[in-house]
Design an enzyme around this catalytic site. Structure first.
Site, PDB file in Angstrom:
ATOM      1  N   GLY A  28       0.810  -1.218   0.000  1.00  0.00           N
ATOM      2  CA  GLY A  28       0.000   0.000   0.000  1.00  0.00           C
ATOM      3  C   GLY A  28       0.839   1.262   0.000  1.00  0.00           C
ATOM      4  O   GLY A  28       2.030   1.244  -0.285  1.00  0.00           O
ATOM      5  N   HIS A  34       4.501   1.618  -8.070  1.00  0.00           N
ATOM      6  CA  HIS A  34       3.475   0.556  -8.013  1.00  0.00           C
ATOM      7  C   HIS A  34       2.545   0.646  -9.220  1.00  0.00           C
ATOM      8  O   HIS A  34       2.180  -0.369  -9.808  1.00  0.00           O
ATOM      9  CB  HIS A  34       2.608   0.719  -6.755  1.00  0.00           C
ATOM     10  CG  HIS A  34       3.348   0.592  -5.463  1.00  0.00           C
ATOM     11  ND1 HIS A  34       3.567   1.662  -4.625  1.00  0.00           N
ATOM     12  CD2 HIS A  34       3.891  -0.480  -4.855  1.00  0.00           C
ATOM     13  CE1 HIS A  34       4.220   1.250  -3.556  1.00  0.00           C
ATOM     14  NE2 HIS A  34       4.438  -0.041  -3.664  1.00  0.00           N
ATOM     15  N   GLY A 144       9.199  -4.587  -8.593  1.00  0.00           N
ATOM     16  CA  GLY A 144      10.049  -3.491  -9.065  1.00  0.00           C
ATOM     17  C   GLY A 144      11.531  -3.825  -8.882  1.00  0.00           C
ATOM     18  O   GLY A 144      11.931  -4.412  -7.877  1.00  0.00           O
TER      19      GLY A 144
END
Ligand code: PAF
Length: 277
Positions: A28, A34, A144
């Site tokens: 989050g 993201h 990532g």
């Protein structure tokens, strides 16, 4: 976009999907990094699941889990325009039921770099990622490059445990001044934020040496240290020039190499890396 917290609802949603499923696991407090993973997952799959779970077991005792930034409403509003099918927000009690004692652990790859500074961190990461894979059964999972060691460790786990999925690694997203995007950047005060570009500058200086033909790994490590030492607000934890796959420190660069570092700006610990070759 369905927002689901229970495991049974997630399984029902997953069973209803036909075609490929892309998973983007997150903790989050989403940023452009993201969102670039979600966009890639959207482009490459019929269905996209994003998970939002601040995983307590990957935080060390001295790392403040309770202060980790959270803003679910903001995260959901960022995800809505991206065509996500399901956002799964499991609870800690569901992921770690009382009496929990089952762990997934990758060995040698988790020992250097982040693993040496954050004991137990990768055990928490691989355990939760394995559980997320089990629950969501994705065809592709997106991570990532910023967390280079995490990517190497998860790839190893996927091969070793025969998970039938592909790990897709997406480029690090950077601010205009080079700072790698991270949820932790929020902790930096104004002066620290300015100083934080030193990670990018140190990596870039070493890369310039490499591009000019330097292949001595120690010279690249020294260059990164020199740049970091010029920034009074930065406190280096480690710099590394390691083999991309094994993460072992190199003497001489031959194939693909990973330049990486961890640096404190005040109380905030930042990591960054470049891949060479
Ligand atoms: O990279 C992260 O945000 C976390 O380590 C992950 C992969 C979501 C596991 O908690």
């Amino acid at each position: 976009m369905d927002i689901i917290s229970s495991l049974s609802d997630l399984r029902a949603a997953r069973l209803s999907f036909e075609g490929t499923v892309g998973l983007v696991p997150t903790m989050g407090y989403l940023h452009e990094g993201h969102l670039s993973l979600v966009s890639r997952a959207r482009a490459e799959n019929e269905h996209v699941i994003v998970t939002i779970f601040v995983n307590p077991t990957q935080f060390g005792a001295n790392e403040d889990l309770s202060k980790y930034p959270r803003d679910l409403d903001r995260d959901l509003s960022l995800l809505r325009p991206l065509g996500v099918d399901v956002v799964w927000t499991p609870s800690a009690e569901m992921m770690y039921p009382p009496g929990y004692q089952t762990w997934v652990e990758v060995e040698a790859l988790t020992h250097p770099l982040e693993g040496s500074m954050r004991p137990g961190h990768f055990k928490g990461v691989t355990t939760i990622v394995a559980k997320l894979f089990n629950a969501t059964q994705p065809h592709k999972a997106y991570f990532g490059q910023k967390d280079a060691q995490q990517v190497a460790v998860i790839r190893r786990m996927v091969v070793d445990l025969n998970f039938p999925l592909e790990v897709i690694v997406c480029p690090t997203q950077r601010e205009a001044d080079g700072l790698a995007m991270s949820s932790r950047n929020k902790y930096l005060n104004e002066a620290e934020r300015k100083a934080a570009t030193v990670l990018f500058r140190a990596l870039r200086a070493a890369k310039e040496l490499y591009e000019a033909g330097e292949r001595d790994a120690e010279i690249l490590r020294i260059k990164m240290k020199e740049v970091l030492e010029m920034e009074p607000l930065a406190k280096m934890q480690y710099v590394s020039c390691a083999d991309y796959d094994s993460l072992e420190e190199l003497d001489v660069l031959k194939g693909r190499a990973l330049l990486s570092m961890a640096v404190f700006l005040g109380k905030t610990r930042l990591i960054d890396n470049f891949v060479l070759g």
